[in-house]
Design an enzyme around this catalytic site. Structure first.
Site, PDB file in Angstrom:
ATOM      1  N   PHE A   1      11.165  -1.731  -9.268  1.00 17.40           N
ATOM      2  CA  PHE A   1      12.307  -2.329  -8.965  1.00 17.40           C
ATOM      3  C   PHE A   1      12.313  -3.503  -7.962  1.00 17.40           C
ATOM      4  CE2 PHE A   1      13.916   0.444  -6.021  1.00 17.40           C
ATOM      5  CZ  PHE A   1      14.727  -0.303  -5.143  1.00 17.40           C
ATOM      6  N   LYS A   2      11.689  -3.255  -7.018  1.00 21.45           N
ATOM      7  CA  LYS A   2      11.715  -4.354  -5.963  1.00 21.45           C
ATOM      8  C   LYS A   2      11.118  -5.516  -6.152  1.00 21.45           C
ATOM      9  CE  LYS A   2      12.767  -0.550  -2.782  1.00 21.45           C
ATOM     10  NZ  LYS A   2      12.335   0.180  -1.445  1.00 21.45           N
ATOM     11  N   ASP A   3      10.136  -5.714  -7.262  1.00 21.23           N
ATOM     12  CA  ASP A   3       9.529  -6.930  -7.678  1.00 21.23           C
ATOM     13  C   ASP A   3      10.714  -7.957  -8.196  1.00 21.23           C
ATOM     14  OD1 ASP A   3       7.009  -6.390  -7.261  1.00 21.23           O
ATOM     15  OD2 ASP A   3       6.787  -5.344  -9.302  1.00 21.23           O
TER      16      ASP A   3
ATOM     17  N   THR B   1       8.688  -1.374  -1.331  1.00 26.47           N
ATOM     18  CA  THR B   1       9.083  -2.435  -0.778  1.00 26.47           C
ATOM     19  C   THR B   1       7.738  -3.052  -0.559  1.00 26.47           C
ATOM     20  OG1 THR B   1      11.398  -1.637  -0.321  1.00 26.47           O
ATOM     21  CG2 THR B   1      10.343  -3.636   1.120  1.00 26.47           C
TER      22      THR B   1
END
Length: 522
Positions: free
Chosen positions: A112-114, A154
């Site tokens: 999701f951090k993309d 991250t």
């Protein structure tokens, strides 16, 4: 729109200054002076928007056109999401009539951090190029040294967002041996000259403390112009609000005929450690997105679940009962679990929510005095947390927190059972252990509070990133084949690639400083 520190001070920063600064002086986090309201017609005007369209619309509420023109903002957003494998960027998947999953793992590193870090990398580059273009011939160019700590996702997302960017060096600290093999490989196999991985003998919290120390060192920060990629950077939170809005509109298409999205209660369930992803949902709610309580889903490292249980924000477990009938970790340290991205002792980004709780319970005659009072209260809480490892929040503040949030703690055993039950379901669905934590928490709440609520879980990573947990849960299941059912082509052979990593034998800020001074772009 201007931004100020949760811990007070007179400075008011532009969006550009906020993004480039990362952490505020004194250890505070930047927040906007106001939370903007949505346009009156947003539900009709935005309902057919793509992810890119929604990003431009929402970001524009926080970024003045004098800072970034609408054309430049759209170009930045479009560039950031070109690398995603799904046309919806963060598609909504229906599990049954009341449960849905936002799949946030379709970016380049399958996490999701993309979503935030592809945009943040392009913002860094945009601001630096613009600043340097304004300089006189021969004048020294501005450079940025990006420093971050990771418990897994991250790091690789930041590296893929910043690799080969001009005038930017990136240093990512990870706890040696405490991230999944795939996560480690994704970070350490990137060989671009501006990318530097630092394996620290310690925990994620040790890495995070080192990063905070670097930002708090005024001389070192000024020398190297540090930039932040962790969720302490405001742009991370802002970018993540978008998929809450997209899921709201996509839910309408999956509801039964004749049922409108405005007529149902929506509850978002978020597996969280550092509190950034769920805080984005809080901002979306404060802006006006209709939803019920947000659900904080934690693993055994349950500082957040314990806060909502007792009002105590503390590193050391008070042995309070949890939803699974078990105690949390009594050692006061980080417990290794099957969901390692959530294995943290202190949720650094939680400070932003604490500020809003302090603000709502502050006494003052106007907005400025209320803000100052909230900053003073928050600074006191964080000082006590630093000195004592704990702080107890007043009852009135806790009740304010309970108005918008629920929290559940999920054990490894529950995590494994949830992975198995969804694989055996119809349709069969393979989830990673972090998503399983969210699904398990949603199940507990649904059994305790049966209602017509539609629950949307945030699926934070592709299951292939956590092969050990998935295989532990499903290895004995008839017909399960990890290579066929889970492994994407991009991961084949990744573990055998050459590594680029610098090992630091202990959690020592001076050792990390020496690495940065040696390799940062001059």
């Amino acid at each position: 729109m201007k931004y100020f520190s949760t811990r007070g001070g007179s400075e008011r920063l532009s969006f550009e200054e906020t993004v480039l600064a990362g952490l505020a002086p004194g250890g505070g986090l930047y927040i906007p002076e106001t939370i903007p309201s949505l346009p009156p017609d947003w539900q009709t005007a935005w309902k057919t928007y793509s992810f890119v369209d929604l990003s431009v619309a929402i970001l524009s509420l926080y970024i003045s056109r004098e800072e970034i023109s609408n054309a430049d903002l759209r170009a930045l957003v479009h560039k950031s999401y070109q690398t995603f494998r799904h046309p919806d960027i963060t598609p909504l998947r229906k599990l049954d009539d009341k449960r849905y999953v936002i799949e946030l793992f379709h970016g380049p590193t399958f996490a999701f951090k993309d979503v935030a870090l592809q945009l943040l990398g392009n913002l860094f580059e945009f601001f630096l190029l613009r600043r340097n273009a304004r300089k006189a011939p021969g004048e020294k160019q501005e450079k940025l040294t990006v420093v971050g700590a990771t418990s897994g996702d991250t790091g690789s997302a930041a590296i893929y967002g910043l690799r080969n960017k001009a005038n930017i060096s990136i240093f990512i600290l990870h706890p040696k041996g405490r991230v999944s093999p795939i996560q480690e490989a994704q970070m350490t196999t990137v060989t671009d000259a501006n990318v530097h991985n630092i394996a620290v003998q310690g925990t994620f919290d040790d890495c995070q403390d080192i990063v905070k120390s670097l930002f708090s060192d005024a001389e070192f920060n000024a020398t190297h112009r540090l930039g932040a990629v962790n969720s302490i950077n405001w742009a991370r939170i802002l970018a993540q609000t978008v998929y809450y809005f997209l899921s709201y509109f996509h839910l309408q298409a999956q509801l039964p005929s004749g049922v409108s999205v405005e007529s149902v209660e929506i509850q978002y369930v978020v597996p969280t450690g550092n509190f950034g992803d769920i805080l984005a949902g809080y901002y979306a709610k404060r802006m006006g997105l209709p939803m019920g309580k947000l659900v904080v889903a934690t693993n055994a490292n349950d500082i957040l679940a314990r806060f909502w249980n007792s009002g105590k924000y503390e590193k050391v477990d008070s042995h309070l009962p949890t939803s699974d009938g078990k105690q949390g970790s009594s050692s006061g340290g980080v417990e290794e679990t099957l969901s390692p991205a959530m294995d943290i002792l202190v949720s650094s980004n939680f400070e932003r929510l604490l500020w809003y709780l302090a603000y709502e319970n502050a006494a003052g005659s106007d907005g400025t005095s209320l803000r100052n009072a909230a900053c003073e209260t928050l600074a006191g809480w964080m000082s006590k947390m630093k000195s004592d490892g704990r702080v107890e929040i007043p009852v009135a503040v806790l009740e304010t927190a309970r108005r918008d949030f629920l929290a559940e703690r999920i054990s490894d055993e529950q995590t494994l059972q949830t992975i198995r039950s969804h694989f055996e379901g119809n349709p069969s669905y393979v989830v990673d252990p972090h998503t399983a934590v969210g699904l398990a928490a949603a199940g507990i709440i649904a059994s305790r509070e049966p209602s017509a609520t539609h629950r949307i879980m945030l699926s934070t990573a592709h299951p292939a990133k956590f092969s050990e947990a998935v295989t532990l849960a499903l290895g004995a299941q008839p017909g399960f084949d990890f290579g066929k059912d889970v492994l994407p082509p991009e991961f084949v052979g990744l573990l055998e690639k050459k590594r680029n990593v610098i090992e630091v034998p202990q959690a020592d800020v001076d050792l990390v400083k020496a690495v940065i001074e040696r390799f940062a772009v001059q």
